[in-house]
Design a protein around this motif. Sequence first.
Motif, PDB file in Angstrom:
ATOM      1  N   ASP A 167       0.820  -1.207   0.000  1.00  0.00           N
ATOM      2  CA  ASP A 167       0.000   0.000   0.000  1.00  0.00           C
ATOM      3  C   ASP A 167       0.855   1.258   0.000  1.00  0.00           C
ATOM      4  N   SER A 180      -0.167  -3.178  -3.876  1.00  0.00           N
ATOM      5  CA  SER A 180      -1.070  -3.540  -2.784  1.00  0.00           C
ATOM      6  C   SER A 180      -1.343  -5.039  -2.829  1.00  0.00           C
ATOM      7  N   TRP A 182      -3.817  -6.908  -1.449  1.00  0.00           N
ATOM      8  CA  TRP A 182      -5.148  -7.362  -1.061  1.00  0.00           C
ATOM      9  C   TRP A 182      -5.927  -7.989  -2.195  1.00  0.00           C
ATOM     10  N   LEU A 193     -10.163  -9.259   2.140  1.00  0.00           N
ATOM     11  CA  LEU A 193     -11.100  -8.188   2.467  1.00  0.00           C
ATOM     12  C   LEU A 193     -12.501  -8.608   2.035  1.00  0.00           C
ATOM     13  N   GLU A 198     -15.327  -2.860   2.373  1.00  0.00           N
ATOM     14  CA  GLU A 198     -13.915  -3.019   2.721  1.00  0.00           C
ATOM     15  C   GLU A 198     -13.032  -2.913   1.485  1.00  0.00           C
ATOM     16  N   CYS A 199     -13.403  -3.605   0.419  1.00  0.00           N
ATOM     17  CA  CYS A 199     -12.616  -3.524  -0.808  1.00  0.00           C
ATOM     18  C   CYS A 199     -12.633  -2.104  -1.374  1.00  0.00           C
ATOM     19  N   LYS A 202     -10.319   0.200   0.473  1.00  0.00           N
ATOM     20  CA  LYS A 202      -8.913  -0.077   0.217  1.00  0.00           C
ATOM     21  C   LYS A 202      -8.473   0.495  -1.123  1.00  0.00           C
ATOM     22  N   GLU A 205      -7.368   4.114  -1.691  1.00  0.00           N
ATOM     23  CA  GLU A 205      -6.033   4.531  -1.283  1.00  0.00           C
ATOM     24  C   GLU A 205      -5.057   4.592  -2.454  1.00  0.00           C
ATOM     25  N   PRO A 311      -7.025  -2.499   7.322  1.00  0.00           N
ATOM     26  CA  PRO A 311      -8.358  -1.883   7.200  1.00  0.00           C
ATOM     27  C   PRO A 311      -9.429  -2.645   7.934  1.00  0.00           C
TER      28      PRO A 311
END
Length: 314
Positions: A167, A180, A182, A193, A198-199, A202, A205, A311
């Motif tokens: 990130d 990232s 995720w 996530l 939540e996704c 993220k 960002e 997160p």
Amino acid sequence: MFSAAKQWVTNMTGIGQGAISPEAFETFWSECTSIHADSPTRFYKEVLNKFQKQDRRDIHSLSDDSTYDPATKVRFVCTSDTHNQTDRYNFQVPDGDVLIHGGDFTQVGCVKEVEHFADWLDTLPHPIKIVIAGNHELSFDPMTASDPNIRERLIGRLHKSCTYLEDNSAVVSGIKIFGSPWQPLFGNWGYNLKRGEECAAKWKEIPDNTDILITHGPPIGHGDRVRNGIRAGCVDLLQEIQLRVKPQYHIFGHIHEDAGVTTDGQTTFINASMCTLRYKPEQYPVVFEMDKISEETILVSAPAEWNLSDPRKK
């Protein structure tokens, strides 16, 4: 509904026909009255596949030795999902200026596997190597790591052999790269996530001015089709890419059986998985070149710059 999106697809007759206008993507997403972020396969079948093209490209079309000039261009070599199988390659990783690895360089993230991967990186000639983690790096995710000290130790080991991004960003010849690890919830693995809020949080960002985006998981519709036809990609990730970030390239892995290159007319999507579905290291890296933007090169390497936030704790 979808009138402008339908016209956009009608006009997009093939690769190389010119960039798709930002207005076309904005129209498409504004007319999606139900996004189905929690059901990517349904979204793909009912919406995306009808009103957007996901054109497949030959992996060899992105690089041209006859036009490559190291004085003006940067050559990127994309890999992912090597899963501790690097000793079994029967081919040589192509040379280039920057090696990118999209995560899952181990099976379960144990110390021995990470050290093996780092040792392999040390054998490669690329001056710059940029790596993110994936869901198999259980010792890297704060929620699945058995000991925070192990996480810091292993990330520190990687930093001796590459630039590790979590990130955060690096800049190479003025080209901005964001990494990232995720992906939407995928079994009992790391960096999971929940789909939806939540996704979406993220992906917000990701900096606006990102030229190359690296995530472990794919967006919906691009390199995300698993063996039984289910789509594992993230709807929110594709929306963020098409509406705001608009990177030239998006590199990822995760779904071994859908490796390759696609485009939506704005971004080139590269699933760089090198292992097959049965974890055989038989798929080749993808190489592409970009023009140098400036002489600025900033590699993130200081531990203080690691983003250790989670997160899921917010």
